[in-house]
Design a protein around this motif. Structure first.
Motif, mmCIF file in Angstrom:
data_model
loop_
_atom_site.group_PDB
_atom_site.id
_atom_site.type_symbol
_atom_site.label_atom_id
_atom_site.label_comp_id
_atom_site.label_asym_id
_atom_site.label_seq_id
_atom_site.Cartn_x
_atom_site.Cartn_y
_atom_site.Cartn_z
ATOM 1 N N ALA A 84 0.809 -1.213 0.000
ATOM 2 C CA ALA A 84 0.000 0.000 0.000
ATOM 3 C C ALA A 84 0.849 1.273 0.000
ATOM 4 O O ALA A 84 0.425 2.291 -0.553
ATOM 5 C CB ALA A 84 -0.948 -0.004 1.191
ATOM 6 N N SER A 85 2.013 1.235 0.577
ATOM 7 C CA SER A 85 2.852 2.440 0.651
ATOM 8 C C SER A 85 3.241 2.960 -0.727
ATOM 9 O O SER A 85 3.155 4.152 -0.996
ATOM 10 C CB SER A 85 4.109 2.161 1.475
ATOM 11 N N GLY A 86 3.678 2.076 -1.606
ATOM 12 C CA GLY A 86 4.057 2.487 -2.958
ATOM 13 C C GLY A 86 2.871 2.993 -3.751
ATOM 14 O O GLY A 86 2.963 3.983 -4.479
ATOM 15 N N ILE A 87 1.733 2.339 -3.598
ATOM 16 C CA ILE A 87 0.532 2.749 -4.313
ATOM 17 C C ILE A 87 0.023 4.075 -3.769
ATOM 18 O O ILE A 87 -0.469 4.924 -4.521
ATOM 19 C CB ILE A 87 -0.527 1.639 -4.251
ATOM 20 N N ALA A 88 0.176 4.299 -2.467
ATOM 21 C CA ALA A 88 -0.236 5.568 -1.869
ATOM 22 C C ALA A 88 0.564 6.729 -2.451
ATOM 23 O O ALA A 88 0.016 7.801 -2.725
ATOM 24 C CB ALA A 88 -0.064 5.512 -0.354
ATOM 25 N N THR A 89 1.839 6.522 -2.669
ATOM 26 C CA THR A 89 2.674 7.559 -3.271
ATOM 27 C C THR A 89 2.194 7.872 -4.686
ATOM 28 O O THR A 89 2.081 9.041 -5.075
ATOM 29 C CB THR A 89 4.151 7.111 -3.288
ATOM 30 N N ALA A 90 1.869 6.833 -5.456
ATOM 31 C CA ALA A 90 1.365 7.041 -6.822
ATOM 32 C C ALA A 90 0.019 7.769 -6.796
ATOM 33 O O ALA A 90 -0.242 8.633 -7.639
ATOM 34 C CB ALA A 90 1.221 5.696 -7.529
ATOM 35 N N MET A 91 -0.823 7.455 -5.831
ATOM 36 C CA MET A 91 -2.124 8.129 -5.720
ATOM 37 C C MET A 91 -1.940 9.609 -5.396
ATOM 38 O O MET A 91 -2.631 10.463 -5.947
ATOM 39 C CB MET A 91 -2.992 7.465 -4.655
ATOM 40 N N HIS A 92 -1.005 9.887 -4.507
ATOM 41 C CA HIS A 92 -0.747 11.285 -4.153
ATOM 42 C C HIS A 92 -0.251 12.062 -5.370
ATOM 43 O O HIS A 92 -0.684 13.193 -5.612
ATOM 44 C CB HIS A 92 0.262 11.361 -3.002
ATOM 45 N N LYS A 93 0.608 11.455 -6.149
ATOM 46 C CA LYS A 93 1.112 12.097 -7.372
ATOM 47 C C LYS A 93 -0.002 12.289 -8.395
ATOM 48 O O LYS A 93 0.042 13.204 -9.208
ATOM 49 C CB LYS A 93 2.241 11.277 -7.985
ATOM 50 N N ALA A 94 -1.017 11.402 -8.340
ATOM 51 C CA ALA A 94 -2.146 11.487 -9.277
ATOM 52 C C ALA A 94 -3.177 12.524 -8.844
ATOM 53 O O ALA A 94 -4.186 12.710 -9.515
ATOM 54 C CB ALA A 94 -2.812 10.125 -9.423
ATOM 55 N N GLY A 95 -2.940 13.189 -7.718
ATOM 56 C CA GLY A 95 -3.822 14.273 -7.304
ATOM 57 C C GLY A 95 -4.761 13.972 -6.154
ATOM 58 O O GLY A 95 -5.589 14.821 -5.799
ATOM 59 N N PHE A 96 -4.646 12.814 -5.563
ATOM 60 C CA PHE A 96 -5.468 12.511 -4.393
ATOM 61 C C PHE A 96 -4.890 13.274 -3.208
ATOM 62 O O PHE A 96 -3.702 13.188 -2.925
ATOM 63 C CB PHE A 96 -5.510 11.002 -4.133
ATOM 64 N N GLU A 97 -5.767 14.038 -2.536
ATOM 65 C CA GLU A 97 -5.287 14.993 -1.545
ATOM 66 C C GLU A 97 -4.859 14.363 -0.220
ATOM 67 O O GLU A 97 -3.847 14.742 0.348
ATOM 68 C CB GLU A 97 -6.380 16.028 -1.278
ATOM 69 N N ARG A 98 -5.647 13.434 0.293
ATOM 70 C CA ARG A 98 -5.370 12.871 1.614
ATOM 71 C C ARG A 98 -5.332 11.347 1.512
ATOM 72 O O ARG A 98 -6.349 10.694 1.509
ATOM 73 C CB ARG A 98 -6.443 13.314 2.596
ATOM 74 N N VAL A 99 -4.123 10.808 1.450
ATOM 75 C CA VAL A 99 -3.946 9.367 1.312
ATOM 76 C C VAL A 99 -3.228 8.844 2.552
ATOM 77 O O VAL A 99 -2.215 9.396 2.974
ATOM 78 C CB VAL A 99 -3.136 9.011 0.047
ATOM 79 N N TYR A 100 -3.775 7.788 3.119
ATOM 80 C CA TYR A 100 -3.215 7.163 4.311
ATOM 81 C C TYR A 100 -3.003 5.680 4.025
ATOM 82 O O TYR A 100 -3.617 5.117 3.134
ATOM 83 C CB TYR A 100 -4.168 7.297 5.502
ATOM 84 N N VAL A 101 -2.157 5.057 4.827
ATOM 85 C CA VAL A 101 -1.903 3.621 4.714
ATOM 86 C C VAL A 101 -2.132 3.014 6.093
ATOM 87 O O VAL A 101 -1.629 3.521 7.096
ATOM 88 C CB VAL A 101 -0.455 3.337 4.255
ATOM 89 N N LEU A 102 -2.892 1.922 6.132
ATOM 90 C CA LEU A 102 -3.090 1.211 7.389
ATOM 91 C C LEU A 102 -1.810 0.451 7.702
ATOM 92 O O LEU A 102 -1.451 -0.503 7.006
ATOM 93 C CB LEU A 102 -4.280 0.254 7.299
ATOM 94 N N ALA A 103 -1.094 0.901 8.721
ATOM 95 C CA ALA A 103 0.155 0.253 9.124
ATOM 96 C C ALA A 103 -0.154 -1.164 9.582
ATOM 97 O O ALA A 103 -1.018 -1.378 10.420
ATOM 98 C CB ALA A 103 0.826 1.040 10.243
ATOM 99 N N GLY A 104 0.521 -2.130 8.999
ATOM 100 C CA GLY A 104 0.292 -3.529 9.346
ATOM 101 C C GLY A 104 -0.809 -4.176 8.537
ATOM 102 O O GLY A 104 -1.036 -5.373 8.644
ATOM 103 N N GLY A 105 -1.517 -3.394 7.725
ATOM 104 C CA GLY A 105 -2.555 -3.912 6.834
ATOM 105 C C GLY A 105 -3.677 -4.633 7.561
ATOM 106 O O GLY A 105 -3.979 -4.351 8.726
ATOM 107 N N MET A 106 -4.293 -5.578 6.855
ATOM 108 C CA MET A 106 -5.401 -6.336 7.434
ATOM 109 C C MET A 106 -4.957 -7.146 8.640
ATOM 110 O O MET A 106 -5.750 -7.415 9.539
ATOM 111 C CB MET A 106 -6.034 -7.262 6.391
#
Length: 143
Positions: free
Chosen positions: A107-129
Motif C-alpha cells: 500500500a505504501s508504494g501505491i499511496a505515493t502514486a495516488m498522491h502524485k495522481a492528485g489525491f489529496e489525503r492518502v493514508y496507509v493502514l500500518a500492518g494492513g489487514m
C-alpha cells in the motif's frame, strides 16, 4: 571515550556498518515525518471513517477481499493499482483515502502514486489487514 576510539580502530568494518545503520534509521525517520503519506493504526482509521467520511480502499486480491474486509471498503484491483489506474476512485479524490493491503507494505508504494495522481489525503493502514484483525476489529465477507 578511549574505549570507543580503540573499538573503532580495532574493528573498522563493524564501525562502518554501525554508522550505516544509524544513518538509515535517521533517514527513515525523516522520510516518515515529512512524507505526504501517513501511516495510521486501526483506531485512527476508525476515526477517519467516522469523523471525516474516509474511504477504505482494499488493494488485496479479489479472493482475499471476499474472504474478509473492513466494512464499507472499496476494492481496487492490485494490477490496476500498480499501473496507477485510479479512475474508479475519482469520486473519492477529496476524501481521506485509507489504503489497506495484507501487511501494509504494498500500500505504501501505491499511496505515493495516488498522491502524485492528485489525491489529496492518502493514508496507509500500518500492518494492513493483519493489524486490523489483531486488534479484533470486525470484518465482513462476501461480494
Amino acid at each position: 571515550m578511549d574505549q570507543y576510539i580503540e573499538f573503532i580502530s580495532n574493528h573498522p568494518v563493524l564501525s562502518i556498518i554501525w554508522l550505516a545503520l544509524v544513518a538509515m534509521l535517521i533517514s527513515s525517520w525523516f522520510k516518515s515525518k515529512f512524507s505526504a503519506i501517513r501511516q495510521i493504526n486501526p483506531q485512527q482509521l476508525t476515526l477517519l471513517i467516522n469523523r471525516d467520511d474516509g474511504q477504505v480502499v482494499d488493494i488485496r486480491s479479489q479472493k482475499e477481499f471476499n474472504s474478509g474486509r473492513i466494512a464499507g471498503a472499496t476494492h481496487l484491483n492490485p494490477e490496476k493499482a500498480k499501473q496507477s489506474d485510479f479512475s474508479s476512485l475519482e469520486k473519492f479524490k477529496t476524501k481521506p483515502i485509507i489504503l489497506v493491503c495484507t501487511t501494509g507494505m504494498t500500500a505504501s508504494g501505491i499511496a505515493t502514486a495516488m498522491h502524485k495522481a492528485g489525491f489529496e489525503r492518502v493514508y496507509v493502514l500500518a500492518g494492513g489487514m493483519g493489524a486490523w484483525q489483531s486488534a479484533s476489529l470486525p470484518t465482513t465477507t462476501g461480494r
